[in-house]
Motif scaffolding. Structure first.
Motif, PDB file in Angstrom:
ATOM      1  N   LEU A 176       0.818  -1.211   0.000  1.00 59.81           N
ATOM      2  CA  LEU A 176       0.000   0.000   0.000  1.00 59.81           C
ATOM      3  C   LEU A 176       0.853   1.263   0.000  1.00 59.81           C
ATOM      4  O   LEU A 176       0.555   2.208  -0.727  1.00 59.81           O
ATOM      5  N   ALA A 177       1.928   1.283   0.769  1.00 58.64           N
ATOM      6  CA  ALA A 177       2.772   2.483   0.831  1.00 58.64           C
ATOM      7  C   ALA A 177       3.389   2.801  -0.533  1.00 58.64           C
ATOM      8  O   ALA A 177       3.393   3.957  -0.959  1.00 58.64           O
ATOM      9  N   ALA A 178       3.884   1.790  -1.239  1.00 61.84           N
ATOM     10  CA  ALA A 178       4.461   2.007  -2.568  1.00 61.84           C
ATOM     11  C   ALA A 178       3.386   2.492  -3.538  1.00 61.84           C
ATOM     12  O   ALA A 178       3.628   3.405  -4.337  1.00 61.84           O
ATOM     13  N   SER A 179       2.207   1.891  -3.467  1.00 66.51           N
ATOM     14  CA  SER A 179       1.116   2.314  -4.353  1.00 66.51           C
ATOM     15  C   SER A 179       0.668   3.731  -4.029  1.00 66.51           C
ATOM     16  O   SER A 179       0.378   4.517  -4.931  1.00 66.51           O
ATOM     17  N   GLN A 180       0.605   4.065  -2.754  1.00 69.14           N
ATOM     18  CA  GLN A 180       0.165   5.411  -2.387  1.00 69.14           C
ATOM     19  C   GLN A 180       1.167   6.461  -2.856  1.00 69.14           C
ATOM     20  O   GLN A 180       0.771   7.520  -3.350  1.00 69.14           O
ATOM     21  N   ARG A 181       2.469   6.187  -2.744  1.00 66.41           N
ATOM     22  CA  ARG A 181       3.488   7.120  -3.265  1.00 66.41           C
ATOM     23  C   ARG A 181       3.308   7.309  -4.767  1.00 66.41           C
ATOM     24  O   ARG A 181       3.329   8.436  -5.279  1.00 66.41           O
ATOM     25  N   PHE A 182       3.145   6.201  -5.484  1.00 65.56           N
ATOM     26  CA  PHE A 182       2.972   6.236  -6.939  1.00 65.56           C
ATOM     27  C   PHE A 182       1.729   7.049  -7.315  1.00 65.56           C
ATOM     28  O   PHE A 182       1.797   7.988  -8.102  1.00 65.56           O
ATOM     29  N   THR A 228      -7.693   8.669   3.076  1.00 62.16           N
ATOM     30  CA  THR A 228      -6.759   7.584   3.356  1.00 62.16           C
ATOM     31  C   THR A 228      -7.119   6.924   4.679  1.00 62.16           C
ATOM     32  O   THR A 228      -7.799   7.512   5.515  1.00 62.16           O
ATOM     33  N   GLY A 229      -6.655   5.707   4.850  1.00 65.07           N
ATOM     34  CA  GLY A 229      -6.809   4.973   6.099  1.00 65.07           C
ATOM     35  C   GLY A 229      -5.639   4.026   6.239  1.00 65.07           C
ATOM     36  O   GLY A 229      -4.737   4.011   5.398  1.00 65.07           O
ATOM     37  N   ASP A 230      -5.653   3.225   7.278  1.00 64.31           N
ATOM     38  CA  ASP A 230      -4.554   2.288   7.507  1.00 64.31           C
ATOM     39  C   ASP A 230      -4.395   1.270   6.387  1.00 64.31           C
ATOM     40  O   ASP A 230      -3.293   0.811   6.101  1.00 64.31           O
ATOM     41  N   ASP A 231      -5.506   0.902   5.728  1.00 64.69           N
ATOM     42  CA  ASP A 231      -5.446  -0.142   4.704  1.00 64.69           C
ATOM     43  C   ASP A 231      -6.076   0.273   3.378  1.00 64.69           C
ATOM     44  O   ASP A 231      -6.447  -0.567   2.575  1.00 64.69           O
ATOM     45  N   PHE A 232      -6.178   1.591   3.118  1.00 59.47           N
ATOM     46  CA  PHE A 232      -6.771   2.054   1.860  1.00 59.47           C
ATOM     47  C   PHE A 232      -6.416   3.514   1.587  1.00 59.47           C
ATOM     48  O   PHE A 232      -5.966   4.240   2.475  1.00 59.47           O
ATOM     49  N   PHE A 233      -6.640   3.943   0.357  1.00 63.94           N
ATOM     50  CA  PHE A 233      -6.703   5.352  -0.037  1.00 63.94           C
ATOM     51  C   PHE A 233      -7.606   5.433  -1.245  1.00 63.94           C
ATOM     52  O   PHE A 233      -7.878   4.431  -1.909  1.00 63.94           O
ATOM     53  N   TRP A 234      -8.112   6.620  -1.541  1.00 70.74           N
ATOM     54  CA  TRP A 234      -9.000   6.769  -2.695  1.00 70.74           C
ATOM     55  C   TRP A 234      -8.919   8.189  -3.246  1.00 70.74           C
ATOM     56  O   TRP A 234      -8.553   9.129  -2.546  1.00 70.74           O
ATOM     57  N   ALA A 235      -9.256   8.293  -4.527  1.00 70.95           N
ATOM     58  CA  ALA A 235      -9.385   9.578  -5.220  1.00 70.95           C
ATOM     59  C   ALA A 235     -10.422   9.391  -6.314  1.00 70.95           C
ATOM     60  O   ALA A 235     -10.352   8.429  -7.083  1.00 70.95           O
ATOM     61  N   VAL A 283      -8.101   2.119  -3.604  1.00 73.42           N
ATOM     62  CA  VAL A 283      -6.970   1.202  -3.545  1.00 73.42           C
ATOM     63  C   VAL A 283      -6.841   0.720  -2.108  1.00 73.42           C
ATOM     64  O   VAL A 283      -6.842   1.527  -1.175  1.00 73.42           O
ATOM     65  N   SER A 284      -6.723  -0.618  -1.944  1.00 66.22           N
ATOM     66  CA  SER A 284      -6.649  -1.165  -0.595  1.00 66.22           C
ATOM     67  C   SER A 284      -5.681  -2.333  -0.521  1.00 66.22           C
ATOM     68  O   SER A 284      -5.237  -2.861  -1.535  1.00 66.22           O
ATOM     69  N   THR A 285      -5.424  -2.758   0.708  1.00 57.70           N
ATOM     70  CA  THR A 285      -4.632  -3.958   0.950  1.00 57.70           C
ATOM     71  C   THR A 285      -5.561  -5.164   0.849  1.00 57.70           C
ATOM     72  O   THR A 285      -6.786  -5.035   0.913  1.00 57.70           O
ATOM     73  N   ALA A 286      -4.973  -6.352   0.728  1.00 57.99           N
ATOM     74  CA  ALA A 286      -5.767  -7.581   0.643  1.00 57.99           C
ATOM     75  C   ALA A 286      -6.510  -7.865   1.942  1.00 57.99           C
ATOM     76  O   ALA A 286      -7.571  -8.484   1.928  1.00 57.99           O
ATOM     77  N   ASP A 287      -5.993  -7.388   3.068  1.00 55.30           N
ATOM     78  CA  ASP A 287      -6.672  -7.660   4.332  1.00 55.30           C
ATOM     79  C   ASP A 287      -7.671  -6.576   4.739  1.00 55.30           C
ATOM     80  O   ASP A 287      -8.240  -6.632   5.827  1.00 55.30           O
ATOM     81  N   SER A 288      -7.930  -5.615   3.846  1.00 56.52           N
ATOM     82  CA  SER A 288      -8.971  -4.629   4.140  1.00 56.52           C
ATOM     83  C   SER A 288     -10.340  -5.302   4.061  1.00 56.52           C
ATOM     84  O   SER A 288     -10.513  -6.322   3.380  1.00 56.52           O
ATOM     85  N   LYS A 289     -11.300  -4.738   4.748  1.00 55.52           N
ATOM     86  CA  LYS A 289     -12.642  -5.319   4.790  1.00 55.52           C
ATOM     87  C   LYS A 289     -13.244  -5.441   3.384  1.00 55.52           C
ATOM     88  O   LYS A 289     -13.896  -6.427   3.057  1.00 55.52           O
ATOM     89  N   ALA A 290     -13.006  -4.453   2.538  1.00 53.54           N
ATOM     90  CA  ALA A 290     -13.599  -4.448   1.198  1.00 53.54           C
ATOM     91  C   ALA A 290     -12.945  -5.442   0.241  1.00 53.54           C
ATOM     92  O   ALA A 290     -13.547  -5.827  -0.753  1.00 53.54           O
ATOM     93  N   ALA A 291     -11.715  -5.883   0.521  1.00 54.73           N
ATOM     94  CA  ALA A 291     -10.979  -6.732  -0.425  1.00 54.73           C
ATOM     95  C   ALA A 291     -11.290  -8.209  -0.317  1.00 54.73           C
ATOM     96  O   ALA A 291     -11.040  -8.965  -1.245  1.00 54.73           O
ATOM     97  N   LEU A 292     -11.771  -8.640   0.798  1.00 56.45           N
ATOM     98  CA  LEU A 292     -12.088 -10.053   1.016  1.00 56.45           C
ATOM     99  C   LEU A 292     -10.863 -10.949   0.850  1.00 56.45           C
ATOM    100  O   LEU A 292     -10.961 -12.095   0.417  1.00 56.45           O
ATOM    101  N   GLY A 293      -9.680 -10.421   1.150  1.00 53.15           N
ATOM    102  CA  GLY A 293      -8.474 -11.224   1.170  1.00 53.15           C
ATOM    103  C   GLY A 293      -7.842 -11.551  -0.171  1.00 53.15           C
ATOM    104  O   GLY A 293      -6.913 -12.341  -0.231  1.00 53.15           O
TER     105      GLY A 293
END
Length: 142
Positions: free
Chosen positions: A22-28, A43-50, A55-65
């Motif tokens: 997520l950090a690399a994606s957020q910088r990009f 932004t949040g601990d496991d996501f950001f949006w525009a 964009v989220s991590t796999a362990d975010s609630k919306a990603a379902l792993g």
């Protein structure tokens, strides 16, 4: 009650990318959005949006792993200079070249640049040539 304001196009409501780092994606994406003059929405601990992109991590609630597969996203640019700025920002922030800025044969005036984001998604900025817009975006307030 807080009023929210979003801007939407016509076809896509939102797109979610589930990424490994997520950090690399957020910088990009922060660099790309700055070049395209699109503010980060949140932004949040496991996501950001525009705008329509979430964009989220796999362990975010919306990603379902699950990680998402490779996608092609094309962002609108105001002019050729903005396409060039997108490309330079992407390349300086973890992007890989997938087609330097230039005219394409898709239609007359099509000027685009392509980069791969940190997860291998094909990200494009495109300027379709001089055109008259009725509005910069659709504004939705709720």
């Amino acid at each position: 009650m807080q009023t929210h304001e979003i801007h939407r196009g016509r076809l896509i409501d939102h797109i979610q990318l589930v990424v490994r780092d997520l950090a690399a994606s957020q910088r990009f994406y922060q660099a790309v959005f700055d070049a395209l003059e699109v503010p980060m929405g949140g932004t949040g601990d496991d996501f950001f949006w525009a705008d329509e992109l979430f964009v989220s991590t796999a362990d975010s609630k919306a990603a379902l792993g699950q990680l998402t597969g490779r996608h092609h996203l094309a962002f609108q640019a105001r002019d050729q200079a903005m396409v060039n700025a997108f490309y330079q920002a992407a390349m300086a922030n973890g992007g890989k070249d997938n087609g330097a800025p230039g005219f394409r044969d898709y239609h007359p005036g099509y000027y685009g640049a392509f980069v791969l984001d940190p997860d291998g998604n094909n990200i494009e900025a495109v300027f379709h040539g001089e055109a008259q817009r009725s509005a910069p975006s659709v504004k939705v307030t709720f």
